[in-house]
Write a protein that holds these residues in place. Structure first.
Motif, PDB file in Angstrom:
ATOM      1  N   VAL A 217      -9.935   6.216   2.906  1.00  0.00           N
ATOM      2  CA  VAL A 217      -8.520   6.429   2.591  1.00  0.00           C
ATOM      3  C   VAL A 217      -7.620   5.573   3.477  1.00  0.00           C
ATOM      4  N   LYS A 218      -7.862   5.583   4.785  1.00  0.00           N
ATOM      5  CA  LYS A 218      -6.997   4.820   5.687  1.00  0.00           C
ATOM      6  C   LYS A 218      -7.115   3.320   5.442  1.00  0.00           C
ATOM      7  N   VAL A 219      -8.346   2.859   5.177  1.00  0.00           N
ATOM      8  CA  VAL A 219      -8.524   1.434   4.914  1.00  0.00           C
ATOM      9  C   VAL A 219      -7.840   1.037   3.614  1.00  0.00           C
ATOM     10  N   LEU A 220      -7.974   1.881   2.601  1.00  0.00           N
ATOM     11  CA  LEU A 220      -7.318   1.585   1.327  1.00  0.00           C
ATOM     12  C   LEU A 220      -5.805   1.537   1.496  1.00  0.00           C
ATOM     13  N   CYS A 221      -5.249   2.504   2.223  1.00  0.00           N
ATOM     14  CA  CYS A 221      -3.801   2.529   2.440  1.00  0.00           C
ATOM     15  C   CYS A 221      -3.350   1.297   3.219  1.00  0.00           C
ATOM     16  N   ALA A 222      -4.165   0.876   4.203  1.00  0.00           N
ATOM     17  CA  ALA A 222      -3.812  -0.306   4.982  1.00  0.00           C
ATOM     18  C   ALA A 222      -3.809  -1.548   4.114  1.00  0.00           C
ATOM     19  N   ARG A 223      -4.777  -1.643   3.231  1.00  0.00           N
ATOM     20  CA  ARG A 223      -4.840  -2.812   2.350  1.00  0.00           C
ATOM     21  C   ARG A 223      -3.670  -2.829   1.375  1.00  0.00           C
ATOM     22  N   LEU A 224      -3.364  -1.675   0.807  1.00  0.00           N
ATOM     23  CA  LEU A 224      -2.283  -1.621  -0.167  1.00  0.00           C
ATOM     24  C   LEU A 224      -0.933  -1.893   0.493  1.00  0.00           C
ATOM     25  N   SER A 225      -0.782  -1.500   1.756  1.00  0.00           N
ATOM     26  CA  SER A 225       0.480  -1.727   2.448  1.00  0.00           C
ATOM     27  C   SER A 225       0.734  -3.211   2.699  1.00  0.00           C
ATOM     28  N   CYS A 226      -0.342  -4.020   2.647  1.00  0.00           N
ATOM     29  CA  CYS A 226      -0.184  -5.459   2.842  1.00  0.00           C
ATOM     30  C   CYS A 226       0.353  -6.160   1.598  1.00  0.00           C
ATOM     31  N   LEU A 227       0.298  -5.481   0.469  1.00  0.00           N
ATOM     32  CA  LEU A 227       0.752  -6.089  -0.773  1.00  0.00           C
ATOM     33  C   LEU A 227       2.272  -6.043  -0.866  1.00  0.00           C
ATOM     34  N   SER A 228       2.791  -6.914  -1.682  1.00  0.00           N
ATOM     35  CA  SER A 228       4.230  -6.946  -1.886  1.00  0.00           C
ATOM     36  C   SER A 228       4.698  -5.630  -2.487  1.00  0.00           C
ATOM     37  N   ARG A 229       5.815  -5.125  -1.993  1.00  0.00           N
ATOM     38  CA  ARG A 229       6.375  -3.886  -2.528  1.00  0.00           C
ATOM     39  C   ARG A 229       7.150  -4.127  -3.825  1.00  0.00           C
ATOM     40  N   LYS A 230       7.343  -5.373  -4.168  1.00  0.00           N
ATOM     41  CA  LYS A 230       8.074  -5.693  -5.383  1.00  0.00           C
ATOM     42  C   LYS A 230       7.093  -6.023  -6.489  1.00  0.00           C
ATOM     43  N   PHE A 231       6.430  -5.005  -6.989  1.00  0.00           N
ATOM     44  CA  PHE A 231       5.484  -5.209  -8.076  1.00  0.00           C
ATOM     45  C   PHE A 231       6.250  -5.457  -9.376  1.00  0.00           C
ATOM     46  N   PRO A 232       5.799  -6.416 -10.163  1.00  0.00           N
ATOM     47  CA  PRO A 232       6.454  -6.617 -11.461  1.00  0.00           C
ATOM     48  C   PRO A 232       6.192  -5.421 -12.372  1.00  0.00           C
ATOM     49  N   ASP A 233       7.184  -5.018 -13.087  1.00  0.00           N
ATOM     50  CA  ASP A 233       7.057  -3.907 -14.019  1.00  0.00           C
ATOM     51  C   ASP A 233       5.974  -4.226 -15.055  1.00  0.00           C
ATOM     52  N   PRO A 234       5.074  -3.304 -15.386  1.00  0.00           N
ATOM     53  CA  PRO A 234       5.053  -1.885 -15.045  1.00  0.00           C
ATOM     54  C   PRO A 234       4.052  -1.533 -13.936  1.00  0.00           C
ATOM     55  N   PHE A 235       3.683  -2.485 -13.089  1.00  0.00           N
ATOM     56  CA  PHE A 235       2.683  -2.218 -12.057  1.00  0.00           C
ATOM     57  C   PHE A 235       3.299  -1.469 -10.877  1.00  0.00           C
ATOM     58  N   LYS A 236       2.421  -0.813 -10.109  1.00  0.00           N
ATOM     59  CA  LYS A 236       2.866  -0.037  -8.956  1.00  0.00           C
ATOM     60  C   LYS A 236       1.679   0.133  -8.014  1.00  0.00           C
ATOM     61  N   THR A 237       1.945   0.672  -6.837  1.00  0.00           N
ATOM     62  CA  THR A 237       0.874   1.003  -5.912  1.00  0.00           C
ATOM     63  C   THR A 237       0.393   2.415  -6.214  1.00  0.00           C
ATOM     64  N   ASN A 238      -0.862   2.545  -6.554  1.00  0.00           N
ATOM     65  CA  ASN A 238      -1.438   3.843  -6.911  1.00  0.00           C
ATOM     66  C   ASN A 238      -2.484   4.227  -5.868  1.00  0.00           C
ATOM     67  N   LYS A 239      -2.375   5.421  -5.327  1.00  0.00           N
ATOM     68  CA  LYS A 239      -3.320   5.906  -4.326  1.00  0.00           C
ATOM     69  C   LYS A 239      -4.049   7.125  -4.871  1.00  0.00           C
ATOM     70  N   PRO A 240      -5.266   6.931  -5.380  1.00  0.00           N
ATOM     71  CA  PRO A 240      -6.013   8.063  -5.924  1.00  0.00           C
ATOM     72  C   PRO A 240      -6.466   9.016  -4.828  1.00  0.00           C
ATOM     73  N   LEU A 241      -6.725  10.247  -5.213  1.00  0.00           N
ATOM     74  CA  LEU A 241      -7.309  11.215  -4.295  1.00  0.00           C
ATOM     75  C   LEU A 241      -8.807  10.948  -4.190  1.00  0.00           C
ATOM     76  N   PHE A 242      -9.365  11.140  -3.004  1.00  0.00           N
ATOM     77  CA  PHE A 242     -10.802  10.952  -2.784  1.00  0.00           C
ATOM     78  C   PHE A 242     -11.454  12.301  -2.511  1.00  0.00           C
ATOM     79  N   PHE A 243     -12.633  12.510  -3.129  1.00  0.00           N
ATOM     80  CA  PHE A 243     -13.375  13.743  -2.933  1.00  0.00           C
ATOM     81  C   PHE A 243     -14.849  13.434  -2.712  1.00  0.00           C
ATOM     82  N   GLU A 244     -15.508  14.326  -2.020  1.00  0.00           N
ATOM     83  CA  GLU A 244     -16.941  14.214  -1.788  1.00  0.00           C
ATOM     84  C   GLU A 244     -17.682  15.144  -2.736  1.00  0.00           C
ATOM     85  N   ALA A 245     -18.589  14.571  -3.513  1.00  0.00           N
ATOM     86  CA  ALA A 245     -19.395  15.356  -4.446  1.00  0.00           C
ATOM     87  C   ALA A 245     -20.670  15.818  -3.746  1.00  0.00           C
TER      88      ALA A 245
END
Length: 265
Positions: A217-245
């Protein structure tokens, strides 16, 4: 469980069990050909669809196995895209996709959610954000509609020389930015984002100091934070929930030690 509830406000433990059971049930319903035999092992990945009426009874849209450079998650996604192409092209489009407007585009139906289940940790998961030891690259790939990101790609071990192919975790990171539908489908389909990613637990328990929350989770958030915050419509930053099966069956378990695993062809 990383959070107290899934996107459906249900217990994450129940969701993780439901997702893994649905994927494994579909896998065992398939013919024996191509499955691990004897001491062989493989990795299973599946894309699932949940419904608002009964969220703990997901439907498997696609699944695949794989242990080499073209891993199970990428193969499962390829199968999912083929399914979407086939069903959109018929006179009776799938009930989980609806028209997005008057421009002929489609979108995921309200209340329906996409999920990914993997029996093992995806390759490329690191305990810390990308370091200077990794290879700096100018462009990971041309993303949907010409949009691209700038960041890092790690070396990926192969059977011979190490390669510079993007890892499974790199691909998951990209899907969190532009969706899983790919560039071509983006012309007729709004971005499809994952709501949850469920990963099978290691049979011997996680190594000391390792947990999904810090290593994924932390690594994914760190990577996504490096991306531009100005995503062209209709894209966005999506952070899925992680679970252990629960721990997957033996043929899907990640081996440890110095003995090379005997993988299924």
């Amino acid at each position: 469980m990383l959070r107290s509830s899934s996107p459906h406000t249900l217990d994450g433990v129940l969701w993780a069990k439901a997702a893994s059971l649905a994927a494994l049930r579909q896998y065992y319903a398939l013919p024996k050909k191509g499955k691990p035999q004897g001491c062989e092992s493989t990795v299973l990945a599946a894309f699932l669809l949940s419904f608002p009426q009964n969220p703990l009874n997901p439907t498997v849209l696609s699944l695949a196995t794989g242990t080499k450079c073209l891993g199970a998650a990428r193969l499962a996604r390829r199968a999912l895209l083929r399914l979407i192409y086939a069903e959109i092209g018929t006179d009776n489009p799938p009930s989980w996709l609806v028209a997005s407007g008057t421009d002929g585009r489609w979108r995921l139906k309200d209340g329906h959610q996409l999920h990914l289940y993997i029996t093992q940790l995806p390759c490329g998961v690191m305990p810390v954000p990308p370091s200077p030891l990794e290879v700096r690259r100018e462009q990971l790939d041309t993303m949907a509609n010409g949009y691209s990101d700038v960041g890092f790609v790690q070396r990926k071990p192969g059977r011979g020389d190490t390669t510079l192919l993007v890892s499974c975790f790199d691909k998951i990171t990209r899907w969190c930015a532009v969706g899983i539908q790919g560039a071509l489908l983006s012309h007729i389909l709004e971005p499809l984002y994952l709501s949850t990613i469920t990963i099978g637990q290691l049979p011997g328990g996680a190594p000391d100091g390792f947990c999904i929350e810090s290593n994924v989770v932390k690594v994914l958030c760190a990577r996504l934070s490096c991306l531009s915050r100005k995503f062209p419509d209709p894209f966005k930053t999506n952070k899925p929930l992680f679970f252990e099966a629960p721990i997957p069956p033996k043929e899907f378990q990640q081996t440890s030690g110095d003995i090379p695993p005997l993988t299924c062809g």
